[in-house]
Design an enzyme around this catalytic site. Structure first.
Site, PDB file in Angstrom:
ATOM      1  N   GLU A  74     -14.321  58.552  13.006  1.00  0.00           N
ATOM      2  CA  GLU A  74     -14.425  57.983  11.635  1.00  0.00           C
ATOM      3  C   GLU A  74     -13.455  56.931  11.299  1.00  0.00           C
ATOM      4  O   GLU A  74     -12.440  56.929  11.462  1.00  0.00           O
ATOM      5  CB  GLU A  74     -14.332  59.217  10.534  1.00  0.00           C
ATOM      6  CG  GLU A  74     -14.379  58.819   9.074  1.00  0.00           C
ATOM      7  CD  GLU A  74     -13.965  60.070   8.412  1.00  0.00           C
ATOM      8  OE1 GLU A  74     -14.171  60.170   7.192  1.00  0.00           O
ATOM      9  OE2 GLU A  74     -13.341  61.029   8.975  1.00  0.00           O
TER      10      GLU A  74
ATOM     11  N   CYS B 236     -16.740  63.749   9.170  1.00  0.00           N
ATOM     12  CA  CYS B 236     -15.648  64.637   8.625  1.00  0.00           C
ATOM     13  C   CYS B 236     -15.988  65.824   7.457  1.00  0.00           C
ATOM     14  O   CYS B 236     -16.646  66.762   8.171  1.00  0.00           O
ATOM     15  CB  CYS B 236     -14.753  63.674   7.655  1.00  0.00           C
ATOM     16  SG  CYS B 236     -13.086  64.412   7.189  1.00  0.00           S
TER      17      CYS B 236
ATOM     18  N   LYS C 155     -21.755  59.007   4.980  1.00  0.00           N
ATOM     19  CA  LYS C 155     -21.253  60.338   4.535  1.00  0.00           C
ATOM     20  C   LYS C 155     -21.807  60.924   3.191  1.00  0.00           C
ATOM     21  O   LYS C 155     -21.779  60.187   2.158  1.00  0.00           O
ATOM     22  CB  LYS C 155     -19.648  60.158   4.487  1.00  0.00           C
ATOM     23  CG  LYS C 155     -18.978  61.352   4.102  1.00  0.00           C
ATOM     24  CD  LYS C 155     -17.384  61.189   4.131  1.00  0.00           C
ATOM     25  CE  LYS C 155     -16.564  62.624   4.164  1.00  0.00           C
ATOM     26  NZ  LYS C 155     -15.112  62.445   4.229  1.00  0.00           N
TER      27      LYS C 155
END
Length: 208
Positions: A90, A194, A147
């Site tokens: 990431e 994440c 995300k």
């Protein structure tokens, strides 16, 4: 199975202990048989790389782009066996790219999934996304996954208009969430960035 085994052990119930032990052993045996019968050569061969780039170098701005690009190319060249895909962490590329950017700065003979920050502009002002881009072997960006679930006070500040606080990490604007989970690349890879990893519905959406 493990909870059942612990309960049988603590209550000293011999019958339940034998049954629970047999159940746990059967689960392990079934897993071992399935694993041994699988073909490790099937599927996509993936190399997971960590750039290990010094934070001071990342913060130097555009003057460091050439050096970071060199590090990327060198790391990709060090992959010891042929692979189909190289996956970076990431935010592994430290400089923003445009939401409409069609090519990635780092050329590679191997397709890559690279963590980036995308920036763009709308009628309401600037927007930023924590994204993973799929880059083909020619350097062309062919897919993106943004995300979906952002970290409060890290990637955005909730109720910013009334809370007298700011983000606890650097950044000029709040991140904006993505709009859906779509597999990327010709391999149709499902990506969770994440915090997204704790939401199982994203996995389900990827495989539909």
């Amino acid at each position: 199975g493990a909870g059942w085994l612990v309960h049988a052990w603590t209550t000293r119930n011999r019958g339940q202990l034998v049954t629970a032990s047999a159940f746990v052993a059967a689960c392990h045996l079934a897993g071992a048989i399935r694993w041994s019968s699988s073909d490790p050569g099937a599927g996509v061969r993936v190399a997971l790389l960590q750039g290990n780039i010094d934070q001071h170098l990342k913060n130097d701005g555009a003057d460091s782009a050439a050096e970071i690009s060199r590090i990327y190319r060198e790391l990709v060249s060090r992959v010891s066996r042929p692979v189909d895909l190289v996956v970076w962490p990431e935010s592994s590329w430290p400089y923003p790219i445009g939401t409409r950017t069609s090519r990635f700065e780092v050329d590679s003979a191997v397709p890559m999934v690279v963590g980036v920050v995308e920036v763009g502009y709308t009628d309401d002002g600037p927007v930023a996304h924590n994204s993973a881009i799929y880059v083909d072997a020619s350097g062309r960006i062919v897919d993106r996954q943004r995300k979906l679930h952002l970290v409060p006070f890290g990637e955005y500040v909730p109720f910013r208009e009334i809370l007298p606080v700011d983000k606890v990490v650097p950044g000029m604007v709040d991140m904006s969430p993505g709009e859906g989970a779509t597999p990327v690349g010709p391999e149709r890879i499902g990506i969770q960035i994440c915090y997204d990893g704790i939401f199982p519905e994203i996995n389900r959406e990827h495989v539909r």
